[in-house]
Design an enzyme around this catalytic site. Structure first.
Site, PDB file in Angstrom:
ATOM      1  CG  ASP A  14      -1.747  -1.256   1.341  1.00  0.00           C
ATOM      2  OD1 ASP A  14      -2.377  -1.650   0.350  1.00  0.00           O
ATOM      3  OD2 ASP A  14      -1.728  -1.860   2.426  1.00  0.00           O
ATOM      4  CE  LYS A  17       3.419  -2.280  -4.674  1.00  0.00           C
ATOM      5  NZ  LYS A  17       2.934  -2.013  -3.303  1.00  0.00           N
ATOM      6  CB  ALA A  40      -2.295  -6.117  -3.705  1.00  0.00           C
ATOM      7  N   GLY A  41      -4.609  -3.910  -4.576  1.00  0.00           N
ATOM      8  CA  GLY A  41      -5.040  -2.939  -5.569  1.00  0.00           C
ATOM      9  C   GLY A  41      -4.059  -1.794  -5.718  1.00  0.00           C
ATOM     10  CG  HIS A  42      -0.958  -1.327  -7.860  1.00  0.00           C
ATOM     11  ND1 HIS A  42      -0.011  -1.831  -8.710  1.00  0.00           N
ATOM     12  CD2 HIS A  42      -0.658  -1.810  -6.627  1.00  0.00           C
ATOM     13  CE1 HIS A  42       0.842  -2.583  -8.018  1.00  0.00           C
ATOM     14  NE2 HIS A  42       0.456  -2.581  -6.760  1.00  0.00           N
ATOM     15  CD  GLN A 225       0.627  -8.935  -2.720  1.00  0.00           C
ATOM     16  OE1 GLN A 225       1.479  -9.398  -3.453  1.00  0.00           O
ATOM     17  NE2 GLN A 225      -0.656  -9.019  -3.013  1.00  0.00           N
ATOM     18  CB  THR A 240       1.767 -12.056   0.313  1.00  0.00           C
ATOM     19  OG1 THR A 240       0.751 -12.352  -0.648  1.00  0.00           O
ATOM     20  CG2 THR A 240       3.121 -11.910  -0.365  1.00  0.00           C
ATOM     21  CB  VAL A 301      -8.614  -5.041  -3.134  1.00  0.00           C
ATOM     22  CG1 VAL A 301      -9.376  -6.350  -3.347  1.00  0.00           C
ATOM     23  CG2 VAL A 301      -7.847  -4.676  -4.396  1.00  0.00           C
ATOM     24  N   PRO A 305      -9.583  -1.138   7.171  1.00  0.00           N
ATOM     25  CG  PRO A 305     -10.211  -0.917   9.407  1.00  0.00           C
ATOM     26  CD  PRO A 305     -10.634  -1.551   8.126  1.00  0.00           C
ATOM     27  CB  SER A 414       4.343  10.703  -4.406  1.00  0.00           C
ATOM     28  OG  SER A 414       2.966  10.877  -4.681  1.00  0.00           O
TER      29      SER A 414
END
Length: 431
Positions: A14, A17, A40-42, A225, A240, A301, A305, A414
């Site tokens: 998280d 990326k 995992a979501g981007h 991940q 994972t 995803v 929290p 960023s």
């Protein structure tokens, strides 16, 4: 010579990326996903519009870029097609630009059933998986009983392999885990119904990548991940099911190690973790709640929290060591903007001694007591800043110290979710 960059998360995932891969893809011709699944979501934000990707590489939003799913990924056919449909509805034409390795193991309904039943059985000792079948699919791969993407081209072989796998898995589901069996024919029929859409995208990704490099194409290899969740090097067993480190890009995509030229490590200006497992700098008080609120720290995803804490340089040193990180990209600096004091963990007290690196294994990490340095907060906005010199002096001091104690140069910062909200000091493709 073509130059290739590996982008990895250096914490527990998280780290942001997706945005960085999308930003770097401006100078790349291809983006490769080399491990993990749809657990995992981007999240990408372009001109204020949010897109969440789970399996498809983050370069898909650049229309001229080829995207590859390497053999190290475990692939849910239904999840992939649902993601494609979401992107197509938003005007992104995916199939002509997406190539899937025929060696990808498939995640099928029985993997999901196993994953959920095991977690339920563990109760309070659960690992904290997403319940999407990732671990059981990797187990089948290692046990040499995986059903792979290339098997979709031979329906009889596909059906035979599903039935063989379910002979074992249904015994475990019913006799050991005490839940319902999965009907083999339903799995066969449902998956083969999706095959006509999948088969045109399946091919020899390893060959295609090597051909692209011979033609001088720049490639980005995108991990999922974070390094501290690596199945070998993370806080085992709270990890994972795949190797998340930079070296896995070679095995997970079918390229030679010497073709990976630069490793960009993505790290938040603080730390987060999802699920169970030790987290030395975790904040369980109002300060942790404030970081979660300001950072919108909820899984892209799962919606879970995230646990929040201070930046952990000792943990990052472990990531730097196992990934060979060339440069860092610091994300979410603006989340710290309103804090009176910012803390940075430089090491731990562990077993009566001081150590400056994260130890191996969950039990050892759980016994660590963090040692902090405190910095005055800058109390002004860094959101959207695009020049290092425009950052508040206190923010620059904090980042400089972070770089010093981890031993890695900061290449990028960023300062917001959008592509343009980025400070560049050293470009990974040109450094």
């Amino acid at each position: 010579m073509a130059r290739n960059v590996v982008v990895v998360g250096t914490q527990w995932g998280d780290e942001g990326k997706g945005k960085i891969v999308d930003w770097l893809t401006e100078q790349a011709q291809g983006v490769v996903r080399f491990q993990g699944g749809h657990n995992a979501g981007h999240t990408l934000v372009i001109d204020g519009h949010k897109t969440i990707l789970r399996l498809i590489p983050s370069g898909i939003l650049r229309p001229e870029v080829a995207c590859y799913i390497g053999n190290g990924v475990v692939l849910s056919p239904s999840a992939l097609l649902a993601e494609i449909d979401e992107l197509q509805a938003a005007g992104v034409n995916v199939p002509p630009r997406l190539r899937i390795s025929g060696n990808c193991p498939l995640i099928l309904d029985y993997h999901v059933a196993l994953d959920r039943a095991r977690e339920a059985r563990r109760g309070a000792d659960k690992i904290g998986t997403t319940g999407r079948g990732i671990g059981p699919a990797y187990e089948d791969k290692v046990a040499r009983r995986a059903v792979r993407a290339q098997d979709l081209f031979d329906e009889a072989k596909f059906a035979e392999r599903v039935r063989e796998a379910l002979d074992l898995h249904n015994f475990v589901l019913t006799r050991y885990l005490g839940t319902d069996a999965v009907e083999p024919q339903a799995v066969i029929d449902d998956t083969l119904a999706l095959a006509p859409r999948l088969k045109p995208m399946i091919g020899d990704v390893s060959y295609q990548l090597n051909q692209a490099m011979q033609q001088g194409h720049r490639l980005l290899f995108e991990g999922a991940q974070g390094a501290l969740l690596d199945v070998d090097h993370g806080t085992y067993p709270f990890v994972t099911s795949s190797n998340t480190v930079a070296g896995a890009a070679a095995a997970g995509a079918g390229v030679a190690p010497q073709q990976l030229h630069y490793v960009l490590g993505i790290t938040k200006a603080y730390a987060t973790r999802v699920g169970s497992g030790p987290f030395p700098t975790e904040l369980t008080d109002a300060a942790g709640d404030e970081l979660r609120r300001r950072g919108s720290e909820f899984g892209s995803v799962t919606g879970r929290p995230r646990r929040c804490g201070w930046f952990d340089a000792a943990a990052l040193r472990r990531s730097v060591q196992i990934n060979g990180v060339t440069g860092l990209c610091i994300t979410k600096l603006d989340v710290l903007d309103e804090l009176q004091t910012v803390r940075l963990c430089t090491g731990y007290r562990h077993g009566g001694t001081l150590t400056d690196i994260l130890p191996y294994g969950a039990d050892a990490v759980a016994a660590c007591e963090p040692v902090y340095e405190d910095f005055p907060g800058w109390r002004q906005s860094t959101f959207g800043v695009r020049d290092w010199r425009q950052l508040p002096e206190a923010a620059r001091r904090y980042l400089s110290r972070l770089s010093e104690v981890t031993g890695v140069t900061i290449a990028m910062v960023s300062t917001g979710p959008d592509r343009e909200q980025t400070i560049l000091m050293r470009h990974p493709f040109n450094d």
